[in-house]
Motif scaffolding. Structure first.
Motif, PDB file in Angstrom:
ATOM      1  N   SER A  20      29.430  40.655  41.778  1.00 59.82           N
ATOM      2  CA  SER A  20      28.005  40.544  42.100  1.00 59.82           C
ATOM      3  C   SER A  20      27.568  41.676  43.027  1.00 59.82           C
ATOM      4  CB  SER A  20      27.720  39.192  42.761  1.00 59.82           C
ATOM      5  OG  SER A  20      28.047  38.121  41.896  1.00 59.82           O
ATOM      6  N   MET A  63      24.661  38.299  38.779  1.00 58.38           N
ATOM      7  CA  MET A  63      25.119  38.057  40.152  1.00 58.38           C
ATOM      8  C   MET A  63      25.300  36.564  40.362  1.00 58.38           C
ATOM      9  SD  MET A  63      22.697  40.656  42.375  1.00 58.38           S
ATOM     10  CE  MET A  63      23.336  40.013  43.931  1.00 58.38           C
ATOM     11  N   ASN A  64      26.122  36.230  41.328  1.00 58.66           N
ATOM     12  CA  ASN A  64      26.300  34.843  41.727  1.00 58.66           C
ATOM     13  C   ASN A  64      24.946  34.231  42.062  1.00 58.66           C
ATOM     14  OD1 ASN A  64      26.649  32.928  44.248  1.00 58.66           O
ATOM     15  ND2 ASN A  64      28.520  32.757  43.027  1.00 58.66           N
TER      16      ASN A  64
END
Length: 566
Positions: A20, A63-64
């Motif tokens: 991420s 991304m997370n």
């Protein structure tokens, strides 16, 4: 052997924290480079980060979920707080001049855009969250998008709605954002040609209108020749002839080379040479009263008294008035000017000093050295980041943005959110120099870094999230129609703003361009206009309208969501 390296840069549906961060840094670094590329005089600037994020998201990078939300909100907070600290001092003082007209035009543009958005929502049957995203993108207003997304999340929590109940307004925002960026630039060029603007004449008219020479603090040498003032003290002359806002920094008697800084009780003698510090109109009034302009060079000698710039860095001087410090009586040092956030302020006794203020003082070297022990003048301290003030101010802003404002018939309370809250806190702190241990001083380099870093984080997070399935979303949301509708929100308010500014309020073209860029909170358009017009004049009106316009856009976006989201 290098599988670990390949994994870091391979798109995945469930990115780890390291992956991420790699995606985030790629979006910012590549976007920042792309933003510097120019087509003619036009460049995307930092907004290119969002388009790179869109492209990366489209390629499958992600991304997370928790990280991307944190990055988006934190970036927005840093950006708006930096703006507030930067424009705070000029924001409040501008209302004494043309600021009311400028802000009325800017806020009027905001609400007209909101009305157009509402009709697009009703007539085109577009979900209101998409309409708000369309509005935010069409006017390049990032805080409005942030406020809309926060309000949608609040409604989902309060009413226990599924996470996919509302559409993501960032999709419409990303689709229409280019229209907002280039629309203002196109309008600036068209307005200049349509109105047949003579730029050199506009500069002359603006200087004449604002009387800039009179508003600037200057110093002028004069020689005493009038009998009306000879033998009197400065206090008597100031009182008898109603002289205000004038400081006499130096005095030299005829026939001598001795220069000293006079007190109010010093006596004015025939043929004395005085150094007068004031605005141009006050200088002219005083010189005409006491005598004539002098060409004496000895009064500028640094042998007896010297001029030095010192900065307020000690608590013993912070939030004290010049009268309370009484530097002249205690140290024989006279303060002539105070420089705060780039503004020169005449050193009146009632003026309160803030941390980071720069003082221009006159006195002997030993006296100034003694005064520095009270004032501070530690450039090292000013260069060091004060995280207590920065994050204390951010806490203050988040609290303000989280205050629920109950309005009957709305499903959830109205909140200023994480955009307007920190902005208001920064304006307040900047206006009053601080709150308790929190002060407003942040050096210019740090402010620019904070703003650019914050907006990069926000653009990257928004772009990466919106980029997932962007093509499908463009088709599903009929992207070309969104662009078509976005043109109404972009151009209709701008056209009316140009016509009303020019033909009703007779505003200067440079000021009008600043209002156009500020009303759409578009730094890219501002950067273009300053280069296109080869002038920094638009910056002044941009800074005047930006804070109130930003707050208005946040409130309009939230109200549309709260009133019409289903």
């Amino acid at each position: 052997m290098f599988d670990w390296f390949r994994i870091l840069f391979t798109p995945t549906e469930t990115p780890e924290m390291t992956q991420s961060l790699i995606v985030l840094f790629m979006a910012i670094s590549i976007g920042f480079f792309a933003g510097k590329l120019k087509i003619g005089n036009i460049s995307l600037g930092v907004s290119a980060v969002m388009f790179v994020g869109l492209f990366l998201g489209h390629l499958g990078y992600g991304m997370n979920a928790e990280l991307i939300q944190f990055v988006r909100e934190f970036g927005l907070i840093l950006f708006v707080y930096g703006i507030g600290i930067q424009v705070g001092p000029t924001f409040f003082s501008s209302f004494k001049k043309e600021g009311l007209v400028f802000n009325a035009l800017g806020v009027g543009t905001v609400f007209l855009g909101g009305i157009i958005t509402y009709f697009i929502h009703i007539l085109a049957n577009i979900k209101v969250e998409n309409a708000v995203g369309l509005m935010s993108g069409s006017v390049t207003n990032t805080p409005g998008l942030g406020a809309a997304k926060s309000t949608l999340l609040e409604i989902q929590k309060q009413l226990n709605l599924p996470l996919d109940h509302f559409s993501d307004p960032a999709i419409a925002y990303a689709i229409t954002y280019p229209i907002g960026v280039f629309g203002i630039i196109i309008m600036i060029i068209l307005a200049k040609n349509f109105l047949k603007i003579d730029l050199s004449n506009e500069v002359v008219l603006l200087h004449k209108k604002n009387k800039e020479a009179e508003n600037k603090i200057i110093r002028q040498k004069c020689r005493v020749t009038k009998s009306e003032v000879i033998g009197k003290t400065f206090k008597q002359v100031f009182k008898e002839f109603n002289i205000e806002h004038v400081i006499i920094s130096r005095q030299k008697q005829s026939g001598t080379k001795v220069v000293y800084s006079p007190s109010l009780d010093s006596i004015i003698k025939d043929k004395d040479v005085l150094m007068v510090v004031a605005k141009q109109q006050d200088v002219d009034k005083f010189v005409n009263l006491v005598g004539k302009i002098s060409t004496d060079l000895f009064i500028e000698s640094e042998d007896d008294v010297t001029t030095k710039i010192i900065s307020v860095t000690k608590k013993t001087a912070t939030h004290k008035t010049l009268a309370q410090l009484d530097l002249y009586n205690q140290y024989d040092v006279k303060v002539t000017r105070v420089i705060r956030s780039g503004l020169e302020i005449l050193a009146q006794p009632s003026l309160e000093l803030y941390y980071g203020d720069t003082l221009m003082v006159v006195g002997s070297r030993p006296s100034i050295h003694e005064a520095e022990k009270i004032i501070g003048n530690s450039t090292k301290i000013l260069l060091e980041p004060d995280f207590l003030s920065l994050f204390g101010g951010l806490i203050f802003g988040v609290i303000i943005g989280s205050i629920p404002i109950m309005i009957p018939s709305l499903p959830v309370p109205l909140k200023l959110g994480l955009a307007a809250g920190p902005l208001l806190a920064a304006l307040f702190i900047s206006r009053y120099g601080g709150v308790g241990v929190i002060h407003s001083y942040i050096n210019n380099g740090a402010i620019h870094f904070m703003k650019d870093f914050g907006i990069c984080l926000f653009f990257a997070a928004v772009g990466i999230k919106a980029g997932h399935g962007f093509t499908d979303n463009f088709v599903a949301n009929d992207g070309w129609m969104l662009i078509y509708y976005g043109c109404f929100i972009t151009f209709v308010p701008l056209i009316l703003l140009v016509l009303i500014s020019r033909f009703v309020f007779k505003l200067n073209f440079y000021q009008m361009v600043g209002i156009m860029s500020g009303s759409y909170t578009d730094p890219a358009a501002l950067a273009f206009s300053t280069k296109y017009l080869d002038s920094d004049i638009p910056n002044q009106s941009y800074a005047t309208v930006y804070p109130l316009v930003t707050i208005s856009r946040i409130l309009v976006a939230q109200l549309l969501i709260l009133l019409f989201a289903s």
